[in-house]
Motif scaffolding. Structure first.
Motif, short mmCIF file in Angstrom:
data_model
loop_
_atom_site.label_atom_id
_atom_site.label_comp_id
_atom_site.label_asym_id
_atom_site.label_seq_id
_atom_site.Cartn_x
_atom_site.Cartn_y
_atom_site.Cartn_z
N LYS A 18 0.85 -1.21 0.00
CA LYS A 18 0.00 0.00 0.00
C LYS A 18 0.87 1.24 0.00
O LYS A 18 1.88 1.29 0.72
CB LYS A 18 -0.87 0.05 1.26
CG LYS A 18 -1.92 -1.01 1.30
CD LYS A 18 -2.74 -0.89 2.56
CE LYS A 18 -3.73 -2.05 2.60
NZ LYS A 18 -4.26 -2.32 3.88
N HIS A 37 -0.25 5.18 0.46
CA HIS A 37 -1.29 6.20 0.61
C HIS A 37 -0.60 7.53 0.86
O HIS A 37 0.26 7.63 1.73
CB HIS A 37 -2.21 5.87 1.79
CG HIS A 37 -3.00 4.61 1.59
ND1 HIS A 37 -3.81 4.06 2.55
CD2 HIS A 37 -3.09 3.77 0.53
CE1 HIS A 37 -4.36 2.95 2.09
NE2 HIS A 37 -3.94 2.76 0.87
N ARG A 39 -5.12 6.98 -2.32
CA ARG A 39 -4.69 5.58 -2.23
C ARG A 39 -4.04 5.21 -3.56
O ARG A 39 -4.66 4.57 -4.41
CB ARG A 39 -5.90 4.69 -1.97
CG ARG A 39 -6.50 4.95 -0.61
CD ARG A 39 -7.92 4.41 -0.51
NE ARG A 39 -8.43 4.64 0.80
CZ ARG A 39 -8.43 3.73 1.78
NH1 ARG A 39 -7.99 2.52 1.55
NH2 ARG A 39 -8.89 4.03 2.96
N ASP A 95 -3.17 0.26 -3.43
CA ASP A 95 -4.08 -0.06 -2.34
C ASP A 95 -4.18 -1.56 -2.09
O ASP A 95 -5.23 -2.17 -2.30
CB ASP A 95 -5.45 0.54 -2.66
CG ASP A 95 -6.28 0.72 -1.41
OD1 ASP A 95 -5.71 0.71 -0.30
OD2 ASP A 95 -7.51 0.88 -1.53
#
Ligand code: SF4
Length: 333
Positions: A14, A16, A36, A39
């Motif tokens: 991930k 972000h 995001r 993700d």
């Protein structure tokens, strides 16, 4: 070295990026949001394998490449290289052995090369900084070899040239030579041919395939171009808004796509051989939605009966739809 066949493994990766709220958000103390960009993706690349990561701009594919080459730190998940967890390894010295084994080829060769450095200096720089050569003689040999492997022959003719004295194709070959000089086990190539003429593209792709064949080097080929991915890759992974929506062999993804986004990507291409799926769904329409405000459901199958019910409530899992072919759509079964 581990005996596993995978050189690279991404687990639930991930990235972000926090966003600053507007004035009202700050006044009302509303929490800031996040883009995001990536993700939760799972992806492997085998030794000597070419995997294409395909998606539109804004899908997160370049961010994945930057995480793998340690130019960007993930927010969550793991990055394993040769079974070693590299997720939180940082710092020039700690990363030196990794940079030796993993290299990146950037899209814009003109920007990637220092205009004040000659071709020799550009290719020699990683060899010096990673301390991979003992003396000038070895350095000259390694630079010559890398230029020749990238198709710049005779290499000596290019040593003293500056980037502005080269054609677009030659500049991209110098960038490839710079990556090759350190003899990496994995190259992440971010749209390496998108700025080149069609006639040069095939030559550069051939250079990359030859390198894989000769040195068993793995390649993660990042592109927005599905036919190009089919030409070069063993497997194709399709990325949409930071999520992997489909993955499988290059033939399966190109000629038997099961996710509506992959079908839409195909339909955006003028024509490819074996077009069994053309015409079922429209091509790509409108802009890619913002990764800061992810839509529910999907925009590729406007008539999908699940778009406003099941898909809105529950994200479709990756479903096996064929041999090593996974698709994240409830309708793909
Ligand atoms: Fe799109 Fe979800 Fe319908 Fe699949 S099930 S076509 S992902 S809305």
């Amino acid at each position: 070295m581990s005996d596993t066949a995978d050189i690279l493994r991404l687990e639930n990766l991930k990235v972000h990026f926090p966003t600053q709220g507007g004035l009202f958000d700050r006044v009302l103390s509303r929490p800031a949001g996040a883009v995001r960009a990536v993700d939760g993706i799972d992806l492997t690349v085998g030794r000597g394998e070419i995997v294409a990561l395909v998606g539109e701009s804004g899908s997160g594919k370049t961010t994945v490449g930057r995480v793998i080459t340690k130019l960007c730190q993930p927010t969550g998940g793991r990055l394993l290289f040769d079974s070693r967890d590299m997720t939180s390894v940082r710092g020039f010295s700690a990363l030196r052995p990794y940079r030796h084994r993993v290299q990146m080829i950037f899209q814009d060769a003109y920007q990637a090369l220092n205009p004040r450095h000659t071709v020799f200096d550009s290719v020699a720089e990683p060899l010096w900084s990673l301390r991979l050569v003992k003396d000038g003689k070895e350095l000259t040999g390694r630079v010559s070899q890398a230029l020749a492997s990238a198709g710049l022959n005779p290499p000596g003719d290019f040593f003293a040239r500056f980037p502005h004295e080269l054609s677009g194709g030659q500049r991209q070959r110098v960038v490839i030579a710079g990556a090759l000089a350190v003899r990496p086990e994995l190259i992440v190539a971010d749209e390496p041919v998108s700025m080149l003429d069609v006639s040069i593209r095939a030559q550069i792709l051939q250079v990359l395939v030859d390198l894989r064949d000769k040195h068993n080097m793995a390649l993660l080929f990042i592109t927005h171009d599905l036919p190009l991915a089919w030409l070069i890759a063993d497997r194709i992974a399709v990325l949409y808004l930071g999520k992997l929506v489909e993955i499988g062999s290059a033939d399966e993804i190109t000629f038997n796509p099961r996710h509506p986004y992959t079908v839409a990507l195909r339909n955006a291409v003028p024509k490819i051989r074996g077009d069994a799926h053309r015409g079922e769904l429209p091509g790509l329409q409108g802009e890619v939605p913002s990764a800061a405000r992810l839509p529910k459901g999907c925009r590729f199958h406007p008539r999908c009966p699940l778009a406003f019910s099941r898909c809105r409530e529950e994200e479709p899992p990756s479903i096996e739809v064929g041999p090593q072919h996974m698709s994240a759509c409830w309708l793909a079964k």
